[in-house]
Design a protein around this motif. Sequence first.
Motif, PDB file in Angstrom:
ATOM      1  N   UNK A 196       0.801  -1.225   0.000  1.00  0.00           N
ATOM      2  CA  UNK A 196       0.000   0.000   0.000  1.00  0.00           C
ATOM      3  C   UNK A 196       0.828   1.266   0.000  1.00  0.00           C
ATOM      4  N   UNK A 197       2.073   1.161   0.421  1.00  0.00           N
ATOM      5  CA  UNK A 197       2.946   2.331   0.432  1.00  0.00           C
ATOM      6  C   UNK A 197       3.327   2.772  -0.976  1.00  0.00           C
ATOM      7  N   UNK A 198       3.029   1.943  -1.991  1.00  0.00           N
ATOM      8  CA  UNK A 198       3.220   2.386  -3.365  1.00  0.00           C
ATOM      9  C   UNK A 198       2.329   3.575  -3.668  1.00  0.00           C
ATOM     10  N   UNK A 199       1.123   3.581  -3.104  1.00  0.00           N
ATOM     11  CA  UNK A 199       0.225   4.734  -3.252  1.00  0.00           C
ATOM     12  C   UNK A 199       0.776   5.942  -2.504  1.00  0.00           C
ATOM     13  N   UNK A 200       1.380   5.694  -1.361  1.00  0.00           N
ATOM     14  CA  UNK A 200       1.999   6.793  -0.615  1.00  0.00           C
ATOM     15  C   UNK A 200       3.134   7.414  -1.412  1.00  0.00           C
ATOM     16  N   UNK A 201       3.877   6.589  -2.146  1.00  0.00           N
ATOM     17  CA  UNK A 201       4.962   7.109  -2.985  1.00  0.00           C
ATOM     18  C   UNK A 201       4.402   8.093  -4.017  1.00  0.00           C
ATOM     19  N   UNK A 202       3.289   7.720  -4.639  1.00  0.00           N
ATOM     20  CA  UNK A 202       2.655   8.617  -5.608  1.00  0.00           C
ATOM     21  C   UNK A 202       2.172   9.895  -4.929  1.00  0.00           C
ATOM     22  N   UNK A 203       1.654   9.779  -3.710  1.00  0.00           N
ATOM     23  CA  UNK A 203       1.195  10.951  -2.956  1.00  0.00           C
ATOM     24  C   UNK A 203       2.358  11.907  -2.673  1.00  0.00           C
ATOM     25  N   UNK A 204       3.487  11.373  -2.264  1.00  0.00           N
ATOM     26  CA  UNK A 204       4.656  12.208  -1.999  1.00  0.00           C
ATOM     27  C   UNK A 204       5.051  12.982  -3.264  1.00  0.00           C
ATOM     28  N   UNK A 205       5.061  12.301  -4.387  1.00  0.00           N
ATOM     29  CA  UNK A 205       5.430  12.942  -5.648  1.00  0.00           C
ATOM     30  C   UNK A 205       4.495  14.108  -5.948  1.00  0.00           C
ATOM     31  N   UNK A 206       3.196  13.905  -5.789  1.00  0.00           N
ATOM     32  CA  UNK A 206       2.238  14.986  -6.035  1.00  0.00           C
ATOM     33  C   UNK A 206       2.537  16.181  -5.134  1.00  0.00           C
ATOM     34  N   UNK A 207       2.840  15.913  -3.882  1.00  0.00           N
ATOM     35  CA  UNK A 207       3.151  17.004  -2.947  1.00  0.00           C
ATOM     36  C   UNK A 207       4.324  17.852  -3.438  1.00  0.00           C
ATOM     37  N   UNK A 208       5.348  17.187  -3.954  1.00  0.00           N
ATOM     38  CA  UNK A 208       6.549  17.916  -4.368  1.00  0.00           C
ATOM     39  C   UNK A 208       6.408  18.585  -5.735  1.00  0.00           C
ATOM     40  N   UNK A 209       5.743  17.945  -6.680  1.00  0.00           N
ATOM     41  CA  UNK A 209       5.669  18.532  -8.024  1.00  0.00           C
ATOM     42  C   UNK A 209       4.501  19.504  -8.182  1.00  0.00           C
ATOM     43  N   UNK A 210       3.533  19.446  -7.277  1.00  0.00           N
ATOM     44  CA  UNK A 210       2.375  20.330  -7.371  1.00  0.00           C
ATOM     45  C   UNK A 210       2.030  20.879  -5.990  1.00  0.00           C
ATOM     46  N   UNK A 211       2.851  21.808  -5.481  1.00  0.00           N
ATOM     47  CA  UNK A 211       2.595  22.319  -4.131  1.00  0.00           C
ATOM     48  C   UNK A 211       1.263  23.057  -4.062  1.00  0.00           C
ATOM     49  N   UNK A 212       0.520  22.818  -2.995  1.00  0.00           N
ATOM     50  CA  UNK A 212      -0.787  23.446  -2.838  1.00  0.00           C
ATOM     51  C   UNK A 212      -0.710  24.798  -2.139  1.00  0.00           C
ATOM     52  N   UNK A 213       0.451  25.163  -1.656  1.00  0.00           N
ATOM     53  CA  UNK A 213       0.626  26.452  -0.998  1.00  0.00           C
ATOM     54  C   UNK A 213       1.160  27.442  -2.021  1.00  0.00           C
ATOM     55  N   UNK A 214       0.432  28.530  -2.205  1.00  0.00           N
ATOM     56  CA  UNK A 214       0.815  29.551  -3.178  1.00  0.00           C
ATOM     57  C   UNK A 214       2.199  30.086  -2.835  1.00  0.00           C
ATOM     58  N   UNK A 215       3.036  30.198  -3.855  1.00  0.00           N
ATOM     59  CA  UNK A 215       4.376  30.735  -3.677  1.00  0.00           C
ATOM     60  C   UNK A 215       5.453  29.688  -3.454  1.00  0.00           C
ATOM     61  N   UNK A 216       5.064  28.459  -3.184  1.00  0.00           N
ATOM     62  CA  UNK A 216       6.055  27.388  -3.022  1.00  0.00           C
ATOM     63  C   UNK A 216       6.362  26.822  -4.401  1.00  0.00           C
ATOM     64  N   UNK A 217       7.634  26.578  -4.650  1.00  0.00           N
ATOM     65  CA  UNK A 217       7.991  26.102  -5.986  1.00  0.00           C
ATOM     66  C   UNK A 217       7.832  24.592  -6.110  1.00  0.00           C
ATOM     67  N   UNK A 218       7.536  24.201  -7.332  1.00  0.00           N
ATOM     68  CA  UNK A 218       7.459  22.775  -7.633  1.00  0.00           C
ATOM     69  C   UNK A 218       8.868  22.204  -7.651  1.00  0.00           C
ATOM     70  N   UNK A 219       9.009  20.990  -7.169  1.00  0.00           N
ATOM     71  CA  UNK A 219      10.308  20.329  -7.133  1.00  0.00           C
ATOM     72  C   UNK A 219      10.209  19.012  -7.898  1.00  0.00           C
ATOM     73  N   UNK A 220      11.259  18.645  -8.608  1.00  0.00           N
ATOM     74  CA  UNK A 220      11.197  17.436  -9.437  1.00  0.00           C
ATOM     75  C   UNK A 220      11.170  16.160  -8.608  1.00  0.00           C
ATOM     76  N   UNK A 221      10.193  15.312  -8.929  1.00  0.00           N
ATOM     77  CA  UNK A 221      10.034  14.054  -8.212  1.00  0.00           C
ATOM     78  C   UNK A 221       9.312  13.058  -9.111  1.00  0.00           C
ATOM     79  N   UNK A 222       9.599  11.783  -8.904  1.00  0.00           N
ATOM     80  CA  UNK A 222       8.870  10.730  -9.602  1.00  0.00           C
ATOM     81  C   UNK A 222       8.863   9.473  -8.746  1.00  0.00           C
ATOM     82  N   UNK A 223       7.845   8.635  -8.991  1.00  0.00           N
ATOM     83  CA  UNK A 223       7.697   7.394  -8.234  1.00  0.00           C
ATOM     84  C   UNK A 223       8.064   6.201  -9.107  1.00  0.00           C
TER      85      UNK A 223
END
Length: 147
Positions: free
Chosen positions: A18-45
């Motif tokens: 199930x942590x494979x889904x968590x890996x995808x979640x982490x990637x989304x957090x880094x490449x698509x930050x939900x806080x305005x002004x935070x930069x996207x960072x490169x990540x992949x699962x």
Amino acid sequence: MARRFHRAGRLVVFGSGGAGSDAAHVVVEFVHPVIVGKRALPAFALTGPNLAGQLALLAEPADIALAIAADGGDELADAVAAARAAGLLTVALLGGDGGRIVGEGLAEHTLVVRSADPLVVKEVQVTTYHVLWELVHVFAEQPGVLA
């Protein structure tokens, strides 16, 4: 982690079960930050079998390997070892007793949630990777800190 991103590194995340889904979640957090002004960072699962082989093909020494498992993560141990041998910064979020990754000292940084309850483990791991995301941005926003 902030230094690695500062030097053009990427976050490579992989998990077992199930942590494979968590890996995808982490990637989304880094490449698509939900806080305005935070930069996207490169990540992949990475997913599927032969994670060590995938790392060898896709990862660079400047990258960060983040392994996630609700148990000790023994099925991730070879990938973590391969990542460390290739020069990646290695981080593991594990449950149980940490398995081979802890026992053999395979990751440079580990957080082990010493519980057999996968829901407790997951809750701590989700909080941890959100804190890691925040700390990466805190350091990245401080001029000269990462130079």
